[in-house]
Scaffold this active site. Sequence first.
Site, PDB file in Angstrom:
ATOM      1  N   TYR A  42     -68.788  -1.691 -70.049  1.00 37.60           N
ATOM      2  CA  TYR A  42     -68.523  -0.254 -70.145  1.00 37.60           C
ATOM      3  C   TYR A  42     -68.913   0.308 -71.515  1.00 37.60           C
ATOM      4  O   TYR A  42     -68.094   0.866 -72.234  1.00 37.60           O
ATOM      5  CB  TYR A  42     -67.056   0.024 -69.828  1.00 37.60           C
ATOM      6  CG  TYR A  42     -66.803   1.420 -69.311  1.00 37.60           C
ATOM      7  CD1 TYR A  42     -67.338   1.842 -68.099  1.00 37.60           C
ATOM      8  CD2 TYR A  42     -66.041   2.322 -70.039  1.00 37.60           C
ATOM      9  CE1 TYR A  42     -67.112   3.135 -67.635  1.00 37.60           C
ATOM     10  CE2 TYR A  42     -65.808   3.607 -69.574  1.00 37.60           C
ATOM     11  CZ  TYR A  42     -66.350   4.000 -68.374  1.00 37.60           C
ATOM     12  OH  TYR A  42     -66.126   5.280 -67.903  1.00 37.60           O
ATOM     13  N   GLU A  62     -71.142   4.181 -64.901  1.00 37.24           N
ATOM     14  CA  GLU A  62     -70.754   5.557 -64.603  1.00 37.24           C
ATOM     15  C   GLU A  62     -71.643   6.191 -63.539  1.00 37.24           C
ATOM     16  O   GLU A  62     -71.177   6.919 -62.654  1.00 37.24           O
ATOM     17  CB  GLU A  62     -70.802   6.402 -65.883  1.00 37.24           C
ATOM     18  CG  GLU A  62     -69.513   6.383 -66.646  1.00 37.24           C
ATOM     19  CD  GLU A  62     -68.365   6.875 -65.790  1.00 37.24           C
ATOM     20  OE1 GLU A  62     -68.470   7.950 -65.185  1.00 37.24           O
ATOM     21  OE2 GLU A  62     -67.356   6.165 -65.703  1.00 37.24           O
ATOM     22  N   ASP A  76     -67.403   8.276 -76.495  1.00 39.86           N
ATOM     23  CA  ASP A  76     -67.622   8.016 -75.060  1.00 39.86           C
ATOM     24  C   ASP A  76     -68.280   6.650 -74.827  1.00 39.86           C
ATOM     25  O   ASP A  76     -69.165   6.518 -73.976  1.00 39.86           O
ATOM     26  CB  ASP A  76     -68.463   9.153 -74.445  1.00 39.86           C
ATOM     27  CG  ASP A  76     -68.546   9.062 -72.925  1.00 39.86           C
ATOM     28  OD1 ASP A  76     -67.566   8.618 -72.300  1.00 39.86           O
ATOM     29  OD2 ASP A  76     -69.605   9.433 -72.379  1.00 39.86           O
ATOM     30  N   HIS A 118     -65.777   2.375 -59.269  1.00 42.55           N
ATOM     31  CA  HIS A 118     -65.555   1.512 -60.446  1.00 42.55           C
ATOM     32  C   HIS A 118     -64.947   0.174 -60.006  1.00 42.55           C
ATOM     33  O   HIS A 118     -65.261  -0.881 -60.568  1.00 42.55           O
ATOM     34  CB  HIS A 118     -64.629   2.185 -61.458  1.00 42.55           C
ATOM     35  CG  HIS A 118     -65.306   3.202 -62.333  1.00 42.55           C
ATOM     36  ND1 HIS A 118     -66.485   2.956 -62.994  1.00 42.55           N
ATOM     37  CD2 HIS A 118     -64.955   4.476 -62.666  1.00 42.55           C
ATOM     38  CE1 HIS A 118     -66.839   4.040 -63.696  1.00 42.55           C
ATOM     39  NE2 HIS A 118     -65.920   4.971 -63.507  1.00 42.55           N
ATOM     40  N   HIS A 170     -70.574   8.595 -70.061  1.00 40.41           N
ATOM     41  CA  HIS A 170     -70.490   9.739 -69.144  1.00 40.41           C
ATOM     42  C   HIS A 170     -71.573  10.773 -69.420  1.00 40.41           C
ATOM     43  O   HIS A 170     -71.585  11.850 -68.811  1.00 40.41           O
ATOM     44  CB  HIS A 170     -69.126  10.429 -69.251  1.00 40.41           C
ATOM     45  CG  HIS A 170     -67.971   9.598 -68.805  1.00 40.41           C
ATOM     46  ND1 HIS A 170     -67.280   8.767 -69.655  1.00 40.41           N
ATOM     47  CD2 HIS A 170     -67.397   9.455 -67.587  1.00 40.41           C
ATOM     48  CE1 HIS A 170     -66.317   8.161 -68.983  1.00 40.41           C
ATOM     49  NE2 HIS A 170     -66.364   8.553 -67.732  1.00 40.41           N
ATOM     50  N   HIS A 214     -65.539   8.149 -56.915  1.00 41.75           N
ATOM     51  CA  HIS A 214     -65.989   7.725 -58.244  1.00 41.75           C
ATOM     52  C   HIS A 214     -65.087   6.607 -58.767  1.00 41.75           C
ATOM     53  O   HIS A 214     -65.572   5.547 -59.183  1.00 41.75           O
ATOM     54  CB  HIS A 214     -65.992   8.924 -59.201  1.00 41.75           C
ATOM     55  CG  HIS A 214     -66.354   8.594 -60.622  1.00 41.75           C
ATOM     56  ND1 HIS A 214     -67.529   9.009 -61.212  1.00 41.75           N
ATOM     57  CD2 HIS A 214     -65.698   7.889 -61.580  1.00 41.75           C
ATOM     58  CE1 HIS A 214     -67.580   8.558 -62.461  1.00 41.75           C
ATOM     59  NE2 HIS A 214     -66.474   7.878 -62.716  1.00 41.75           N
ATOM     60  N   GLU A 215     -63.783   6.831 -58.739  1.00 38.64           N
ATOM     61  CA  GLU A 215     -62.856   5.838 -59.303  1.00 38.64           C
ATOM     62  C   GLU A 215     -62.876   4.543 -58.493  1.00 38.64           C
ATOM     63  O   GLU A 215     -62.887   3.443 -59.048  1.00 38.64           O
ATOM     64  CB  GLU A 215     -61.433   6.401 -59.376  1.00 38.64           C
ATOM     65  CG  GLU A 215     -61.276   7.672 -60.215  1.00 38.64           C
ATOM     66  CD  GLU A 215     -61.918   7.620 -61.593  1.00 38.64           C
ATOM     67  OE1 GLU A 215     -62.091   6.509 -62.135  1.00 38.64           O
ATOM     68  OE2 GLU A 215     -62.263   8.688 -62.125  1.00 38.64           O
ATOM     69  N   ASP A 238     -64.836  13.239 -54.088  1.00 41.06           N
ATOM     70  CA  ASP A 238     -65.821  12.601 -54.979  1.00 41.06           C
ATOM     71  C   ASP A 238     -65.135  11.937 -56.174  1.00 41.06           C
ATOM     72  O   ASP A 238     -65.619  10.917 -56.678  1.00 41.06           O
ATOM     73  CB  ASP A 238     -66.919  13.586 -55.423  1.00 41.06           C
ATOM     74  CG  ASP A 238     -66.397  14.909 -55.928  1.00 41.06           C
ATOM     75  OD1 ASP A 238     -65.181  15.042 -56.182  1.00 41.06           O
ATOM     76  OD2 ASP A 238     -67.228  15.833 -56.066  1.00 41.06           O
TER      77      ASP A 238
HETATM   78  N1  ASN Z   1     -62.592   9.694 -65.062  1.00 43.34           N
HETATM   79  C1  ASN Z   1     -63.138   8.842 -66.056  1.00 43.34           C
HETATM   80  C2  ASN Z   1     -63.990   7.786 -65.387  1.00 43.34           C
HETATM   81  O1  ASN Z   1     -63.675   7.300 -64.332  1.00 43.34           O
HETATM   82  C3  ASN Z   1     -62.090   8.225 -66.859  1.00 43.34           C
HETATM   83  C4  ASN Z   1     -62.669   7.385 -67.910  1.00 43.34           C
HETATM   84  O2  ASN Z   1     -63.344   7.836 -68.791  1.00 43.34           O
HETATM   85  N2  ASN Z   1     -62.405   6.096 -67.875  1.00 43.34           N
HETATM   86  O3  ASN Z   1     -64.995   7.429 -65.907  1.00 43.34           O
HETATM   87 ZN    ZN Z   2     -66.051   6.799 -64.323  1.00 46.61          ZN
END
Ligand code: ASN
Ligand code: ZN
Length: 303
Positions: A139, A148, A222, A128, A227, A124-125, A120
Amino acid sequence: MSQSKSPKSGTVFQLADYAHKNLDGIFTYDAPTGSLFTSNSASFKKDYDRAAVDAHYNSETVYHYYLDEHGRNSLDDKGMAINSYVHYGTNYNNAFWDGQQMTYGDGDGSYMISLSAGLDVAAHEMTHGVTTNTANLQYRFEPGALNEAFSDIFGALIDDANWEIGEDIMGPGAKADGRESLRSLSDPSKYPVGAAYVPYGNGKGKYPAHMNEFYDLPRNLDNGGVHINSSIINHAAYTTAQDIGREKLGKIYYRALTVYLTPTSDFSDARKAIIQSAVDLYGDGSSEAAAAANGFNKVGILE
Ligand code: ASN
Ligand code: ZN
């Protein structure tokens, strides 16, 4: 994996996969040296190899999900190479997409273990990367929280054993504290947010599952809660999936991300885009369109 003759040490095996038609390849690199991951044995059994093998394998699984489910050829839909870097930093409890490639830390061994172990997390990455090449959601604030949320939602759809994010990368210290995963789509509020965010919410200090728990965060925390407030959209998607299943949820959300959403879309725009995508795919008045609306109703995004 590919194999080549090295003049010094005989056969060298590399984490370089050219086997997919119309794809530039899947490559996994050692972050400290910047070079392609290599081993003298095909099995990559050393402890240090583990994170690389996981990143390599998980990125292929994610590539296949997008291709098989959505007809998408890699992150840009043009077969761009999928590059992952492992062993980044020291005790680094995170992973990220930097606009071009994925990077994974090893974790500190207590809060987290090697992040590439999580399918996962990889999904997730890599999502993006899909978002960068499609809606390109800014973002920050609500567009960032949508960015996110799409990463978490596809993370949970691809690593489909549960509706948790990060359950395979939590370390023993985290688990001892009751932190079994990083975030939950089914029950976001079972986990606390970081202390710095608490004053900006309703005082309970939990991840939000409804607009009446929205965190009004400044940009320097953040990126305005990308997030944190993502959990509201995560929970809408989870609710819809309870009605129509994971596969249709994926079709609807993928269409919204790739056809309708734009860099400045907010939560209200997402409601409209997702309902419209369900109507496009399943028809006006369909139970799928009703389920899409129901998810947003549940979390208090009503128009
Ligand atoms: N793991 C985090 C994300 O993919 C890293 C970040 O904050 N850019 O959102
Ligand atoms: Zn992320």
